[in-house]
Design a protein around this motif. Structure first.
Motif, mmCIF file in Angstrom:
data_model
loop_
_atom_site.group_PDB
_atom_site.id
_atom_site.type_symbol
_atom_site.label_atom_id
_atom_site.label_comp_id
_atom_site.label_asym_id
_atom_site.label_seq_id
_atom_site.Cartn_x
_atom_site.Cartn_y
_atom_site.Cartn_z
ATOM 1 N N CYS A 1 0.852 -1.191 0.000
ATOM 2 C CA CYS A 1 0.000 0.000 0.000
ATOM 3 C C CYS A 1 0.889 1.242 0.000
ATOM 4 O O CYS A 1 1.771 1.376 0.843
ATOM 5 N N CYS B 1 -0.058 3.429 3.651
ATOM 6 C CA CYS B 1 0.351 2.985 4.988
ATOM 7 C C CYS B 1 1.653 2.184 4.953
ATOM 8 O O CYS B 1 2.274 1.969 5.991
ATOM 9 N N HIS C 1 -4.766 0.277 0.021
ATOM 10 C CA HIS C 1 -5.883 -0.381 0.685
ATOM 11 C C HIS C 1 -7.143 0.465 0.496
ATOM 12 O O HIS C 1 -7.051 1.692 0.500
ATOM 13 N N CYS D 1 -7.474 2.697 3.475
ATOM 14 C CA CYS D 1 -6.505 3.798 3.499
ATOM 15 C C CYS D 1 -6.964 4.898 2.543
ATOM 16 O O CYS D 1 -6.923 6.079 2.864
ATOM 17 N N TYR E 1 -1.680 -0.001 9.151
ATOM 18 C CA TYR E 1 -2.918 -0.476 8.521
ATOM 19 C C TYR E 1 -3.955 -0.898 9.568
ATOM 20 O O TYR E 1 -5.145 -0.628 9.425
HETATM 21 ZN ZN ZN Z 1 -2.826 0.883 3.450
#
Ligand code: ZN
Length: 227
Positions: A17, A20, A45, A48, A93
């Protein structure tokens, strides 16, 4: 102007990701962001991505947020709201997921409060409020904390009345009210004594009109209460 295309995809293999810095596991839904100007692709994500817009000002958001900025914002949120609390020290995360959940619950609380508002208002004005008991039955109560879901409360429905269907029904009801035979015409603001109890087809019409404007002296509508 930068053109950004976001696509939601299911990860066929593990990615990282870009916000994060944690892994996007195989099989997980994620957001693939294509930035036309730089011809670069970012993967992140779903949570996120969602949180980014929640935590950013619109301006920052359009300029693009670095991973460092994002992580700082997550840290700021945790420090502001959950300083040194247990359970808030997982990976970035993990914390993102907890924040997303918390923000959703807050939104939920607000919408529940909105639903409860008219009931609380009515309660403050002295109207009867009913609470659903554990058997699903509505029970009137004046000890209310309003800490349950809105569907457990309601303003007590007003009893409904229908006109008498014949002279017998009218007579039987009249026997229950004192002083016998007297009713109040609310429209004319007069009391009068019932001298004749009609029967037949015309009576229904009369009873309908009487129910609309008359009550017994005790305040009960001049009709039959429907259960
Ligand atoms: Zn993430």
């Amino acid at each position: 102007m930068t053109s950004i295309i976001n696509t939601e995809l299911k990860a066929r293999k593990q990615h990282t990701c870009c916000l994060c810095g944690c892994p996007i596991e195989k099989g997980e839904q994620y957001i693939r962001q294509f930035q036309q100007e730089d011809r670069c692709t970012l993967k992140m994500h779903k949570d996120c991505f969602g949180l980014l817009s929640e935590l950013s000002d619109q301006e920052d958001y359009e300029e693009g947020v670095s991973s460092e900025d994002f992580i700082n914002r997550v840290d700021d949120y945790v420090n502001d709201n959950h300083y040194q609390e247990d359970g808030w020290n997982g990976s970035v995360y993990e914390r993102v997921k907890m924040i997303v959940k918390e923000l959703e619950e807050k939104k939920m609380n607000r919408s529940e409060a909105k639903e409860l508002l008219p009931i609380i208002q009515a309660f403050a004005e002295g109207r009867a409020i009913e609470l659903k008991d554990s058997y699903g039955k509505w029970v009137e109560s004046d000890l209310l904390a309003f800490d349950l879901s809105p569907k457990n409360y309601r303003i007590k429905p007003e009893p409904k009345y229908r006109p008498f269907k014949d002279k017998e029904e009218c007579w039987q009801e009249m026997l229950k009210h004192k002083p016998f035979g007297w009713i109040e015409d609310k429209e004319a603001n007069e009391y009068f004594n019932v001298q004749c109890i009609a029967s037949g087809d015309k009576a229904i019409d009369l009873y309908t009109r009487l129910l609309k404007r008359c009550v017994f002296i005790d305040g009960t509508p001049f009709g039959i209460k429907e259960e």
